[in-house]
Design an enzyme around this catalytic site. Structure first.
Site, PDB file in Angstrom:
ATOM      1  CG  ASP A 195      56.072 -34.577 -31.158  1.00 20.98           C
ATOM      2  OD1 ASP A 195      55.025 -35.240 -31.209  1.00 20.98           O
ATOM      3  OD2 ASP A 195      57.198 -35.094 -30.995  1.00 20.98           O
ATOM      4  CG  HIS A 233      55.597 -38.422 -29.588  1.00 20.39           C
ATOM      5  ND1 HIS A 233      56.343 -37.645 -30.452  1.00 20.39           N
ATOM      6  CD2 HIS A 233      56.363 -39.490 -29.300  1.00 20.39           C
ATOM      7  CE1 HIS A 233      57.496 -38.242 -30.678  1.00 20.39           C
ATOM      8  NE2 HIS A 233      57.539 -39.362 -29.992  1.00 20.39           N
ATOM      9  CB  SER A 405      60.453 -40.608 -29.338  1.00 21.39           C
ATOM     10  OG  SER A 405      59.830 -40.486 -30.574  1.00 21.39           O
TER      11      SER A 405
END
Ligand SMILES: *[C@@H]1O[C@H](CO)[C@@H](O)[C@H](O)[C@H]1NC(C)=O
Ligand SMILES: *[C@@H]1O[C@H](CO)[C@@H](O)[C@H](O)[C@H]1NC(C)=O
Length: 831
Positions: A195, A233, A405
């Protein structure tokens, strides 16, 4: 001993610097060399620097050119020069040359990449953004408190983590607390979050952080620390999996697992680096959680580059001590724009588990994409709440994580629990368990019974929602499935206009028991269809795949925003809906163009591939690495075999069938024509590869029998073939064209048999040499195949031994090798 360190240090430094590529200053090349060739020999020949191996990919290397030169490819140019000098006979064709050992060369160019987008929720449509009231969230039930007490979970946000224990909508959680109660919390398991970084200084992650499995590819170095303001994230995803049971935020699904971070999303990275990332520390990282992909705008249709595809195959074959790396992908958030995960080559890869979302009420959230490649869903944002997790910062929490996600990492966490009870699960065992342990979501959808499994499948929910308890219980004494086997069908030429409206154009292919026995394939797991469809507005198209049991996969769906003019070019769609089926019988692909408008198209060809469990584990072989033009391989192989197989197999499917339709679809007698066409196409090339012949004793007789059609039609087919052959042999190209026109006039009523010729005449005049870098349409290659055959002996500048073909031919050689092995395997089987 200073001299000793002065020797060792530079070596160490050189190794550390290896991955620190500076794409602004240098050019980099990813090169696949023939096994045994020394990369240094190539670099010294070319005047390039050898940077080292390309991650874990065997015989793949990285080379560097000091100067950056746009639109100039050092290696390609040298290969061109060699070719030129051979033409001039300055160098003999037989004289071995280092450049002949290049099997694949890819200059790494960042600007040519599509962006990798984090699958955070897109802005919610109005009405969905209202937050749940605080009092509602604080309405803890006694049960939640009891669980926390029993498990000694003191994390302040645990009660808000409804996805772990939902006391407002009971049952709408991953059902994990009972697993924890048995002391299964992820001990010994390792999840890698691929990520935008992972905050290793967060007090909620620090204790579980796994440095050995972590790397920063964006700002090269060992620690994948978030650096940009929106590098949050990855940390949030990591918290979902492995947030420590302590007094900060909440807990992860596998709160005693190790968590690694590989940072790739904060800058554009090269294909080569992404390939390295996908295998990073792959003996130690067990599960790779990937909550990103090509844009979910309902327009893009992107697949991982060949190097990345190879890395994934390499991962499932060699990672985790040959049990296989487990790749978990978020399915994508583009549902509101009609996006479908089959248009994303990461989520529709057979090597990845694609995870969609449901919300805290068990409803389908507006963003979560549907597709036939979706295995499972789990909880995420929607119905006014989100996933509560860790954030970047020493003691920071986040209560608005969402989109698919947030779904993917929960499943990765469940896998971490399962590997604690059974670390011997292969990547395919994990997929079986995912299918079998999923719990149906009680929501209206296109639920269809998969009779082989006795489980229903929906394109919106896959096989249902992940249940941690059910998964872990099933994993405990799961017996490993036998190794993978596969059957690849031949290319089936259709070349027919697609009618507009609801009807569609169907093409069928019969898979026989013998074929699957020869392929050592017992039962299905994944089914893929690679196809070429020309259309002036891609989004108007949709495609169904019907299996022999009647189960229908919607492998491609209408996408209103997709105005691309190129149709489907060698695109591979995937379905998991046929899991457990035998695969024997008639498979039908139906292409539809439901929008009646000026945008029209043609269904060119398709190819069915069946993957599943082997019959005999002892003779199972690992799949060969995918090739640059994996589905173009017929340019060598299928000139003979495939077309024969097509004829052999495809014809009987339409036996005696009127051009009517068993259901609502208009089933044109496509295959009948196909076989006629392919026979015509294959005959002139005429030199069946010897080893091919050996694999099938019926090599010649097979194409010639009944075709499953009436005598008259047979006579017509053979007549047409003979005529074509005669004219080709006698008169050559010009006469051929004339003849074709005449024939077409005679056969005006049914010109299908000549469609392929038609197709080729568009292409035959084009140079055959296909640049490695060029994602060539298949048409071109098919054209080459015929062109070669018909123009044999002509001294042609473009006769296909072009530079790049040095590369691609060698790739094909590999393929040939693979095929020989297959042949051997069949023979073994026959004994
Ligand atoms: C959820 O877990 C409990 C044990 O904690 C188990 O009894 C129950 O069957 C599980 N639910 C499903 C659907 O498997
Ligand atoms: C839970 O399992 C771990 C790993 O197997 C072990 O080290 C630990 O002692 C166990 N805890 C309890 C309370 O049984």
């Amino acid at each position: 001993m200073w001299w000793w360190s002065s020797l060792v240090l530079p070596i160490l430094l050189a190794r550390v610097c290896e991955a620190q590529r500076n794409y602004d200053a240098h050019d980099y090349y990813a090169v696949h060399l023939r096994h045994g060739v020394q990369p240094e020999d190539l670099s010294s020949h070319l005047g390039l620097h050898y940077e080292g191996p390309l991650g874990e990919l065997e015989d793949h290397h990285i080379f560097r050119a000091d100067e950056r030169q746009h639109e100039y490819d050092h290696i390609e140019t040298s290969i061109q020069e060699l070719k030129w000098r051979r033409r001039r006979r300055e160098i003999g064709a037989e004289e071995p040359h280092i450049l002949d050992h290049i099997l694949l060369n890819e200059k790494q160019e960042l600007h040519k990449r599509f962006p990798l987008v984090k699958r955070e929720p897109s802005p919610a449509p109005p009405g969905l953004i209202s937050r749940q009231s605080k009092s509602e969230i604080k309405d803890y039930t006694q049960q939640g408190l009891d669980i926390a007490e029993e498990l000694a979970i003191a994390d302040p946000n645990f009660q808000a983590q409804w996805h772990l224990f939902n006391h407002i909508q009971p049952g709408n959680d991953i059902n994990v607390t009972g697993v924890w109660a048995t002391n299964i919390t992820g001990h010994g398991s390792t999840v890698c979050i691929v990520d935008d970084g992972l905050d290793l200084d967060s007090d909620d992650l620090k204790a579980n952080y796994f440095a050995e499995g972590s790397y920063d590819f964006n700002d090269p170095g060992p620690d994948p620390k978030p650096r940009l303001s929106d590098d949050r994230h990855g940390t949030r995803c990591a918290g979902e999996v492995s947030a420590v049971r302590n007094d900060i935020c909440g807990v992860g699904v596998a709160y005693d697992s190790k968590i690694a971070g590989v940072r790739i999303l904060s800058k554009i990275i090269s294909n080569a680096d992404e390939a390295v990332a996908m295998n990073y520390a792959y003996q130690k990282n067990q599960i790779y959680s990937c909550s990103w992909g090509p844009p979910d705008n309902g327009e893009s249709m992107e697949a991982p580059n060949i190097l990345i595809q190879r890395a994934m195959v390499n991962g499932v074959q060699k990672g985790r001590g040959n049990l296989g790396s487990i790749y978990v992908f978020a399915i994508g958030n583009g549902a509101a724009s009609d996006d479908d995960c089959n248009f994303d080559g990461y989520t529709n890869s057979i090597y990845s588990v694609s995870v969609g979302g449901i919300d805290r009420k068990g409803l389908h959230p507006y963003y979560s994409e549907k597709c036939s490649a979706q295995l499972v869903v789990t909880y995420s944002s929607g119905s006014s709440d989100y996933i509560h997790t860790t954030d970047v910062g020493q003691n920071a929490c986040y209560d608005r994580h969402g989109g698919t996600s947030a779904a993917g990492p929960l499943v990765a966490g469940i896998y971490a629990l399962a590997l604690e009870v059974n670390p011997g699960l292969t990547w395919r065992d994990i997929q079986y368990l995912t299918v079998l342990s999923a719990v149906k979501v009680e929501q209206p959808s296109d639920w269809t019974m998969n009779t082989a499994l006795g489980k229903e499948f929906s394109h919106q929910f896959g096989y249902g929602k992940a249940d941690a308890w059910a998964f872990v219980e099933m994993a405990r004494d799961w017996k490993n499935v036998k190794p993978q086997a596969w059957y690849f069908g031949p290319w089936l030429h259709v070349k027919h206009a697609i009618p507009q409206g609801e009807k569609g154009l169907a093409s069928s292919f019969e898979v026989t028991e013998t074929m699957l026995k020869e392929a050592n394939l017992e039962r299905l797991e994944h089914v893929t269809v690679t196809m070429n469809v020309e259309h002036t507005r891609r989004g108007d198209l949709s495609v169904e795949l019907k299996s022999p049991t009647g189960m229908v996969s919607h492998i491609a769906t209408h996408r209103r925003n997709d105005a691309a003019k190129e149709g489907y070019v060698d695109w591979t769609f995937m379905s998991v809906a046929h899991w457990g089926e035998s695969g024997i019988g008639k498979w039908t692909v139906i292409v539809k163009d439901t929008n009646v408008n000026e945008h029209k198209g043609t269904f060119t060809d398709w190819r069915l591939k069946l993957y599943g469990e082997s019959i005999d584990a002892k003779i199972a072989k690992p799949l060969p690495l995918p090739k640059q033009h994996d589905d173009d391989d017929h340019d060598v192989v299928h000139t003979q075999t495939a077309s024969v197989a097509t004829t052999t197999v495809a014809v009987p499917t339409e036996t005696g069938k009127p051009p009517g339709n068993p259901d609502d679809h208009q089933h044109r007698p496509v295959n009948q024509k196909v076989s006629a066409t392919t026979t015509a196409g294959s005959k002139p090339t005429g030199t069946p590869a010897e080893d091919e012949a050996q694999t099938d004793p019926n090599f010649l007789p097979r194409p010639f029998p009944t075709f499953g059609v009436s005598k008259r039609t047979q006579i017509w087919i053979y007549g047409a073939v003979t005529l074509i052959l005669a004219f080709l042999a006698a008169l050559g190209g010009w006469w051929w064209w004339m003849r074709r026109k005449n024939l077409r006039r005679w056969m005006a009523r049914d010109e299908y048999g000549f469609e392929m010729v038609d197709h080729d005449d568009d292409d035959a005049s084009r140079p055959l040499a296909n640049g490695n870098g060029v994602v060539g349409g298949k048409g071109k290659r098919r054209a080459g195949e015929l062109y070669d055959a018909f123009a044999e002996g002509t001294d042609d500048e473009e006769d296909g031994d072009g530079v790049f073909d040095l590369g691609s031919d060698d790739e094909d050689e590999d393929e040939d090798q693979g095929r020989k092995e297959m042949a051997g395997r069949y023979r073994d089987e026959d004994r």
